[in-house]
Design a protein around this motif. Structure first.
Motif, PDB file in Angstrom:
ATOM      1  N   GLY B 339     -13.487 -29.578 -32.578  1.00 10.82           N
ATOM      2  CA  GLY B 339     -14.627 -29.947 -33.402  1.00 10.82           C
ATOM      3  C   GLY B 339     -15.567 -30.959 -32.792  1.00 10.82           C
ATOM      4  O   GLY B 339     -16.441 -31.505 -33.469  1.00 10.82           O
ATOM      5  N   ALA B 490     -17.925 -25.661 -35.608  1.00  9.01           N
ATOM      6  CA  ALA B 490     -18.275 -25.310 -36.984  1.00  9.01           C
ATOM      7  C   ALA B 490     -19.357 -24.232 -37.014  1.00  9.01           C
ATOM      8  O   ALA B 490     -19.408 -23.406 -37.935  1.00  9.01           O
ATOM      9  CB  ALA B 490     -18.736 -26.553 -37.738  1.00  9.01           C
ATOM     10  N   HIS B 493     -17.764 -20.694 -37.229  1.00  7.47           N
ATOM     11  CA  HIS B 493     -16.791 -20.335 -38.249  1.00  7.47           C
ATOM     12  C   HIS B 493     -17.090 -19.029 -38.972  1.00  7.47           C
ATOM     13  O   HIS B 493     -16.194 -18.287 -39.336  1.00  7.47           O
ATOM     14  CB  HIS B 493     -16.655 -21.470 -39.275  1.00  7.47           C
ATOM     15  CG  HIS B 493     -15.858 -22.629 -38.753  1.00  7.47           C
ATOM     16  ND1 HIS B 493     -15.981 -23.912 -39.231  1.00  7.47           N
ATOM     17  CD2 HIS B 493     -14.932 -22.690 -37.767  1.00  7.47           C
ATOM     18  CE1 HIS B 493     -15.161 -24.708 -38.570  1.00  7.47           C
ATOM     19  NE2 HIS B 493     -14.522 -23.991 -37.672  1.00  7.47           N
ATOM     20  N   ASP B 494     -18.372 -18.741 -39.172  1.00  5.63           N
ATOM     21  CA  ASP B 494     -18.684 -17.565 -39.984  1.00  5.63           C
ATOM     22  C   ASP B 494     -18.938 -16.316 -39.140  1.00  5.63           C
ATOM     23  O   ASP B 494     -19.370 -15.293 -39.664  1.00  5.63           O
ATOM     24  CB  ASP B 494     -19.889 -17.854 -40.878  1.00  5.63           C
ATOM     25  CG  ASP B 494     -21.111 -18.169 -40.045  1.00  5.63           C
ATOM     26  OD1 ASP B 494     -20.954 -18.394 -38.823  1.00  5.63           O
ATOM     27  OD2 ASP B 494     -22.221 -18.202 -40.597  1.00  5.63           O
ATOM     28  N   ASP B 507      -8.653 -24.678 -35.428  1.00  2.88           N
ATOM     29  CA  ASP B 507      -8.221 -24.490 -36.801  1.00  2.88           C
ATOM     30  C   ASP B 507      -8.625 -23.074 -37.218  1.00  2.88           C
ATOM     31  O   ASP B 507      -9.760 -22.821 -37.600  1.00  2.88           O
ATOM     32  CB  ASP B 507      -8.906 -25.537 -37.681  1.00  2.88           C
ATOM     33  CG  ASP B 507      -8.433 -25.426 -39.116  1.00  2.88           C
ATOM     34  OD1 ASP B 507      -7.648 -24.504 -39.406  1.00  2.88           O
ATOM     35  OD2 ASP B 507      -8.858 -26.255 -39.935  1.00  2.88           O
ATOM     36  N   TYR B 508      -7.690 -22.145 -37.099  1.00  2.71           N
ATOM     37  CA  TYR B 508      -8.014 -20.735 -37.333  1.00  2.71           C
ATOM     38  C   TYR B 508      -8.398 -20.453 -38.774  1.00  2.71           C
ATOM     39  O   TYR B 508      -9.102 -19.501 -39.063  1.00  2.71           O
ATOM     40  CB  TYR B 508      -6.831 -19.852 -36.916  1.00  2.71           C
ATOM     41  CG  TYR B 508      -6.833 -19.533 -35.445  1.00  2.71           C
ATOM     42  CD1 TYR B 508      -7.531 -18.427 -34.965  1.00  2.71           C
ATOM     43  CD2 TYR B 508      -6.164 -20.335 -34.558  1.00  2.71           C
ATOM     44  CE1 TYR B 508      -7.546 -18.141 -33.614  1.00  2.71           C
ATOM     45  CE2 TYR B 508      -6.178 -20.055 -33.199  1.00  2.71           C
ATOM     46  CZ  TYR B 508      -6.866 -18.955 -32.737  1.00  2.71           C
ATOM     47  OH  TYR B 508      -6.893 -18.677 -31.403  1.00  2.71           O
ATOM     48  N   THR B 509      -7.901 -21.277 -39.681  1.00  2.00           N
ATOM     49  CA  THR B 509      -8.149 -20.969 -41.088  1.00  2.00           C
ATOM     50  C   THR B 509      -9.628 -21.047 -41.426  1.00  2.00           C
ATOM     51  O   THR B 509     -10.069 -20.493 -42.423  1.00  2.00           O
ATOM     52  CB  THR B 509      -7.372 -21.945 -41.983  1.00  2.00           C
ATOM     53  OG1 THR B 509      -7.762 -23.276 -41.630  1.00  2.00           O
ATOM     54  CG2 THR B 509      -5.873 -21.792 -41.790  1.00  2.00           C
ATOM     55  N   ARG B 510     -10.387 -21.743 -40.595  1.00  2.00           N
ATOM     56  CA  ARG B 510     -11.820 -21.849 -40.880  1.00  2.00           C
ATOM     57  C   ARG B 510     -12.588 -20.595 -40.492  1.00  2.00           C
ATOM     58  O   ARG B 510     -13.716 -20.411 -40.894  1.00  2.00           O
ATOM     59  CB  ARG B 510     -12.439 -23.019 -40.102  1.00  2.00           C
ATOM     60  CG  ARG B 510     -11.825 -24.346 -40.420  1.00  2.00           C
ATOM     61  CD  ARG B 510     -12.157 -24.703 -41.874  1.00  2.00           C
ATOM     62  NE  ARG B 510     -11.852 -26.097 -42.123  1.00  2.00           N
ATOM     63  CZ  ARG B 510     -12.730 -27.077 -41.934  1.00  2.00           C
ATOM     64  NH1 ARG B 510     -13.933 -26.806 -41.504  1.00  2.00           N
ATOM     65  NH2 ARG B 510     -12.379 -28.308 -42.181  1.00  2.00           N
ATOM     66  N   PHE B 511     -11.977 -19.778 -39.661  1.00  2.00           N
ATOM     67  CA  PHE B 511     -12.695 -18.594 -39.191  1.00  2.00           C
ATOM     68  C   PHE B 511     -12.510 -17.461 -40.187  1.00  2.00           C
ATOM     69  O   PHE B 511     -11.385 -17.076 -40.495  1.00  2.00           O
ATOM     70  CB  PHE B 511     -12.193 -18.189 -37.809  1.00  2.00           C
ATOM     71  CG  PHE B 511     -12.700 -19.093 -36.725  1.00  2.00           C
ATOM     72  CD1 PHE B 511     -13.854 -18.777 -36.029  1.00  2.00           C
ATOM     73  CD2 PHE B 511     -12.049 -20.278 -36.445  1.00  2.00           C
ATOM     74  CE1 PHE B 511     -14.335 -19.627 -35.048  1.00  2.00           C
ATOM     75  CE2 PHE B 511     -12.513 -21.132 -35.471  1.00  2.00           C
ATOM     76  CZ  PHE B 511     -13.672 -20.806 -34.768  1.00  2.00           C
ATOM     77  N   THR B 512     -13.636 -16.970 -40.676  1.00  2.93           N
ATOM     78  CA  THR B 512     -13.553 -15.990 -41.739  1.00  2.93           C
ATOM     79  C   THR B 512     -13.591 -14.558 -41.231  1.00  2.93           C
ATOM     80  O   THR B 512     -13.157 -13.642 -41.904  1.00  2.93           O
ATOM     81  CB  THR B 512     -14.706 -16.206 -42.735  1.00  2.93           C
ATOM     82  OG1 THR B 512     -15.917 -16.311 -41.959  1.00  2.93           O
ATOM     83  CG2 THR B 512     -14.503 -17.474 -43.524  1.00  2.93           C
ATOM     84  N   LYS B 515     -10.586 -11.758 -35.884  1.00  3.77           N
ATOM     85  CA  LYS B 515     -10.200 -12.639 -34.784  1.00  3.77           C
ATOM     86  C   LYS B 515      -9.445 -11.872 -33.709  1.00  3.77           C
ATOM     87  O   LYS B 515      -8.434 -11.243 -33.965  1.00  3.77           O
ATOM     88  CB  LYS B 515      -9.315 -13.779 -35.309  1.00  3.77           C
ATOM     89  CG  LYS B 515     -10.001 -14.609 -36.381  1.00  3.77           C
ATOM     90  CD  LYS B 515      -9.162 -15.769 -36.843  1.00  3.77           C
ATOM     91  CE  LYS B 515      -8.373 -15.477 -38.104  1.00  3.77           C
ATOM     92  NZ  LYS B 515      -9.183 -15.312 -39.320  1.00  3.77           N
ATOM     93  N   HIS B 528      -2.492 -16.200 -35.777  1.00  4.14           N
ATOM     94  CA  HIS B 528      -3.588 -16.004 -36.717  1.00  4.14           C
ATOM     95  C   HIS B 528      -4.458 -14.803 -36.406  1.00  4.14           C
ATOM     96  O   HIS B 528      -5.269 -14.403 -37.224  1.00  4.14           O
ATOM     97  CB  HIS B 528      -4.471 -17.243 -36.751  1.00  4.14           C
ATOM     98  CG  HIS B 528      -3.782 -18.423 -37.374  1.00  4.14           C
ATOM     99  ND1 HIS B 528      -3.102 -19.353 -36.650  1.00  4.14           N
ATOM    100  CD2 HIS B 528      -3.658 -18.797 -38.675  1.00  4.14           C
ATOM    101  CE1 HIS B 528      -2.593 -20.257 -37.450  1.00  4.14           C
ATOM    102  NE2 HIS B 528      -2.902 -19.955 -38.686  1.00  4.14           N
TER     103      HIS B 528
END
Ligand code: SF4
Ligand code: FES
Ligand code: FES
Lengths: 227, 664
Positions: B339, B490, B493-494, B507-512, B515, B528
């Motif tokens: 980040g 950031a 992420h989208d 932080d994979y959880t942020r990637f929507t 992947k 992930h």
């Protein structure tokens, strides 16, 4: 190594000595010792401080004293030196005991001149008095160690007991000294045959003409072999 | 400059050189055990005896004798030959003849020199001394009977590593080398004593009894465990890298390597991804390459494509991935996984400008938010050298043990806005001032730190004292290739489709979106990802890396990857076919040509030139530095997390678990 002492660093040793600190008196001495060296050279105080610490341990345990690992570390912290550096010094000098010793630490010289002078008899006397090499007697009085030359060869054989040297020993005088110590007496250190220092036993054998007056030997020099 | 004669050859050596160095200058080989170029002189092995005139009529230890004008040195006379034979004989008195079971065999100074300078036979029939093994930690195995008391290891620990925990106890014949109370040596550089030990007393514990040096294939490459770019040699047999040793590069690692560099290699054969996977119903299912590619082709990304570079990847991989993302219409790239979003408009402003070697010359150093000892151990050793020459070191950040005395100013970043007088004074008088900014300060303090360039006069003629230390081998290369988004990770992420190049710290959880993980270890990324493509590690590819000072270096492939794994660039090339946007290169050479055309600085090995420009990121710093980014030195990436040796180091040296008992 067979004869290198086992370093005591067990939990009991830590528990017993972990809180070691100078007595007021020794604190003064320690400060004085440390003060002798310029800033940044405090490492030089390693030996005197280890000695002081060993003596304090001795006083606390009524023995000659020894250096438990926590005490070595205490000294290192005092002078801001890594533990290993002070530990090296403590293990290098045989005068520092790395294991507990008795009230009297009997160090008998076993190097050649003393052997020739009769150190076998000294060891025999020790043995017959109940001393065993590398051990402390059950009453906690004596620890016997065989050591290398202590620089008293001209008064061989000799032994060192705590801070005193006993010289020109034989079986009987050794026994006498040990008995005196066991009784709590203070035997006279030094030559046991009445020599003042290391003068020739039985009177001078060379330069005899010099005993009374000054004598000019130069006329008698054998110049044929000179050079 | 003394002029002297060595065996009749006239040489001139610098003032202060030793006779041994003069002999080397004359091309004469002088055997030695205790002498080492990078350590202080001990003069205790006596192997380097030579005859010197004028002087006493006896052999002299050349390593400790200053060369002087008009000296005549003889290295081949009977006196010298005799002396060497004698010393060799003495050394061998207490040295066991256990070469057949000794790991040093084949690369042992004692073996070699005894063949070259010793007598052909032994006259010794007495008992030999034996010394008990000492515990020195998870890296160093000891067989102390073999020790010849050269004290190189002791001097290294004290002088280079700065961890005074190795010493020589007892004396004379009883002298023994040990760590303090036989505890693990708490240095991240401990493995170097294995190389330094001229005999087999200190050998590598993880590599014990693995191989003989002559069976190994030796490949020269670059380390990726940190951003220093340590020059290494990977020794492999068959498909397995058995060990990693440093190569000499005076500009980078001198001849050291830290324990992670050396010993993470056993992680290369564990937890490997050796076939493609696709996630179906929440579970990764093994598939063929073709099926995996088709799964990616099925993603409706609408040109929202991104790539995240991991810490260990080479420039070629990043370039290939970027080319593919571009071809798919995407344009978001980032390598700063955790980040960070510092300004990258001027690469010089995020570079280690003083250079690693230059650090030695600094006379005032300010560390800002860096635990240099863990972030770049081999820069830390240079700082130690600078201190030896008189440099003063200040540090901002939570106090930590750096192996030297630094003056800790506190952990408040706002100190940068208004440095204490003591710092100003020290820097005011400094000719070569240096500021080193670490990851912990880059976030809130980059601008303010850049302000110091003017405030402290960091840039002078021939001297740039502004430095940023990176921790990822891929970082500088990534920045040169444009792996930096304005708002940091950031911004990505989208993305609808994201390629992760061995990125295991994000932080994979942020990637929507969808992947795709291209990497070599089953670590965070593989857990992930929707598609896992098995790539190769640094040992299995030839790659270009740029270290923290902007030094472009290339490494070679040492071994082949396991199973179906493929070199990363070729994965992107093959995938591009299936995705209908074929990339224009068919070979690594072709890829490189393109990459060089895009970023010319990558073409030539050596320091890339970044012009110094001040990015527009002024401003004052605020906030406190809560901690340093590296929480556990030994477990910073997927390879070392898979390495049993590194796990053991972490448990023992970082978390204080006690193994001393268990290890005999
Ligand atoms: S262990 Fe090796 S490096 Fe250390 S003193 Fe012994 S021979 Fe020298
Ligand atoms: S030999 Fe015994 S004191 Fe010297
Ligand atoms: S190399 Fe000169 S004494 Fe060891």
């Amino acid at each position: 190594m067979a004869d290198a002492p086992n370093i005591h660093d067990e939990a009991e040793v830590r528990a017993r000595w972990g809180a070691f600190a100078w007595t007021d008196d020794n604190q003064r001495k320690a400060n004085e010792v440390i003060g002798r060296y310029p800033a940044g050279r405090q490492q030089s105080a390693s030996i005197p401080l280890l000695d002081l610490a060993q003596r304090q341990v001795g006083a606390e345990t009524s023995t000659q004293g020894w250096l438990p690992v926590p005490v070595i570390e205490f000294v290192a912290r005092q002078i801001g030196v890594p533990y290993i550096r002070v530990y090296e010094v403590a293990t290098f000098y045989t005068m520092f005991n790395l294991a507990p010793v008795g009230r009297y630490h009997v160090q008998v010289c076993g190097t050649t001149p003393c052997v020739l002078g009769g150190s076998d008899d000294v060891f025999a006397a020790c043995k017959n008095h109940g001393l065993v090499k590398g051990r402390t007697t059950p009453d906690g009085l004596f620890t016997l160690t065989e050591v290398e030359c202590m620089g008293n060869c001209s008064n061989a054989p000799m032994m060192q007991i705590n801070d005193d040297n006993f010289e020109d020993l034989d079986y009987d005088s050794t026994t006498r000294i040990l008995e005196a110590l066991a009784r709590g007496d203070t035997p006279t250190p030094g030559s046991q045959t009445g020599r003042r220092s290391s003068e020739p036993a039985g009177g001078p054998t060379t330069l005899t003409a010099m005993v009374q007056d000054n004598h000019d030997y130069r006329g008698e020099w054998n110049t044929a072999h000179a050079g | 400059m003394p002029k002297l004669k060595v065996d009749g050859i006239e040489v001139e050596v610098p003032q202060g050189a030793t006779v041994l160095q003069a002999c080397e200058a004359a091309g004469k080989e002088i055997p030695r055990f205790c002498y080492h170029e990078r350590l202080s002189i001990a003069g205790n092995c006596r192997m380097c005896l030579v005859e010197v005139k004028p002087g006493p009529p006896k052999p002299q230890a050349s390593c400790a004798l200053p060369a002087a004008d008009n000296q005549e040195v003889f290295t081949t006379t009977p006196m010298v030959k005799n002396a060497r034979e004698g010393i060799m004989e003495f050394l061998l008195i207490n040295h066991p003849l256990d070469c057949p079971i000794c790991d040093q065999g084949g690369e042992c100074d004692l073996q070699d020199q005894s063949v070259a300078y010793g007598r052909g036979h032994s006259r010794y029939a007495e008992n030999k001394r034996a010394v008990t093994e000492k515990y020195m930690g998870p890296i160093v195995k000891t067989i102390m009977t073999r020790c010849i008391q050269c004290t190189r290891c002791v001097r290294f620990a004290e002088e280079v590593a700065g961890v005074e925990e190795i010493g020589a106890i007892y004396r004379g014949e009883n002298m023994q080398i040990t760590s303090y109370l036989e505890e693990a040596v708490t240095s991240e550089l401990s493995g170097n004593v294995v190389d330094l030990c001229p005999v087999g007393a200190l050998t590598s514990k993880p590599y014990a009894y693995e191989a003989r040096p002559w069976e190994l294939k030796k490949t020269l490459t670059i380390d990726v465990m940190d951003a220093v770019g340590t020059n290494i040699r990977l020794d492999s047999r068959g498909r397995q890298v058995l060990r990693c040793v440093p190569r000499i590069n005076e500009d980078v690692n001198e001849e050291w390597a830290h324990d992670k560099t050396r010993h993470a290699v056993d992680g290369l054969v564990r937890r490997r991804l050796d076939r493609p996977y696709v996630r179906q119903g929440g579970k990764l299912v093994p598939v063929s390459w073709d099926e995996a590619f088709r799964a990616i082709a099925a993603v409706d990304h609408g040109c929202s494509v991104a790539a995240v570079a991991g810490d260990l990847v080479d420039c070629e991989t990043m370039y290939a991935a970027k080319a593919l993302v571009r071809a798919l219409g995407g344009d978001r790239f980032e390598g700063r996984q955790t980040g960070m979003d510092y300004d990258t408009s001027s690469l010089a402003a995020v570079n280690f400008n003083t250079t690693i070697a230059g650090t030695e010359r600094a006379d005032a150093i300010l560390l800002v938010g860096t635990n240099l000892r863990w972030e770049a151990p081999l820069v830390n050793t240079r700082v130690r050298k600078a201190i030896k020459k008189g440099a003063k070191v200040f540090a901002i950040g939570p106090e930590t043990e750096l192996t030297y005395k630094a003056e800790w100013l506190g952990d408040d970043l706002s100190l940068l806005n208004d440095l204490p007088q003591a710092v100003r004074d020290a820097f005011g008088g400094a000719e070569r001032p240096m500021v080193i900014v670490g990851g912990a300060a880059l976030k809130g303090g980059h601008g303010a730190a850049l302000g110091l360039v003017a405030a402290l006069g960091l840039i002078k003629d021939g001297w740039n004292g502004f430095n940023v230390v990176h921790m990822a081998a891929a970082r500088m290369g990534g920045l040169m290739l444009g792996y930096a988004a304005k708002g940091g990770i950031a911004d990505l992420h989208d993305a609808k489709l994201t390629f992760f190049l061995g990125a295991d710290e994000v932080d994979y959880t942020r990637f929507t979106g969808f992947k795709v993980y291209v990497g070599h270890h089953g670590d965070a990324g593989a857990h992930h990802a929707d598609v896992v493509l098995p790539g190769v590690s640094y040992a299995e590819k030839s790659g270009t890396y740029v270290n923290l000072e902007g030094r472009v270096q290339r490494g070679e492939r040492a071994v082949f990857a396991p199973g179906d794994a493929r070199e990363d660039w070729s994965i992107f090339r093959a995938m591009s076919d299936v995705l209908g946007c074929t990339l224009p290169f068919d070979s690594l050479a072709g890829l490189r040509e393109e990459m060089f055309a895009a970023v010319p600085a990558l073409r030539h090995q050596g320091l890339a030139q970044y012009d110094w420009t001040m990015p527009a990121v002024g401003g004052s710093a605020s906030g406190t530095i809560a901690g340093y980014p590296i929480k556990d030195f030994y477990l910073t990436n997927a390879i070392c997390r898979a390495s049993p040796t590194m796990q053991r180091c972490s448990a023992e040296l970082v978390h204080g678990q006690d193994f001393a008992e268990a290890a005999e």
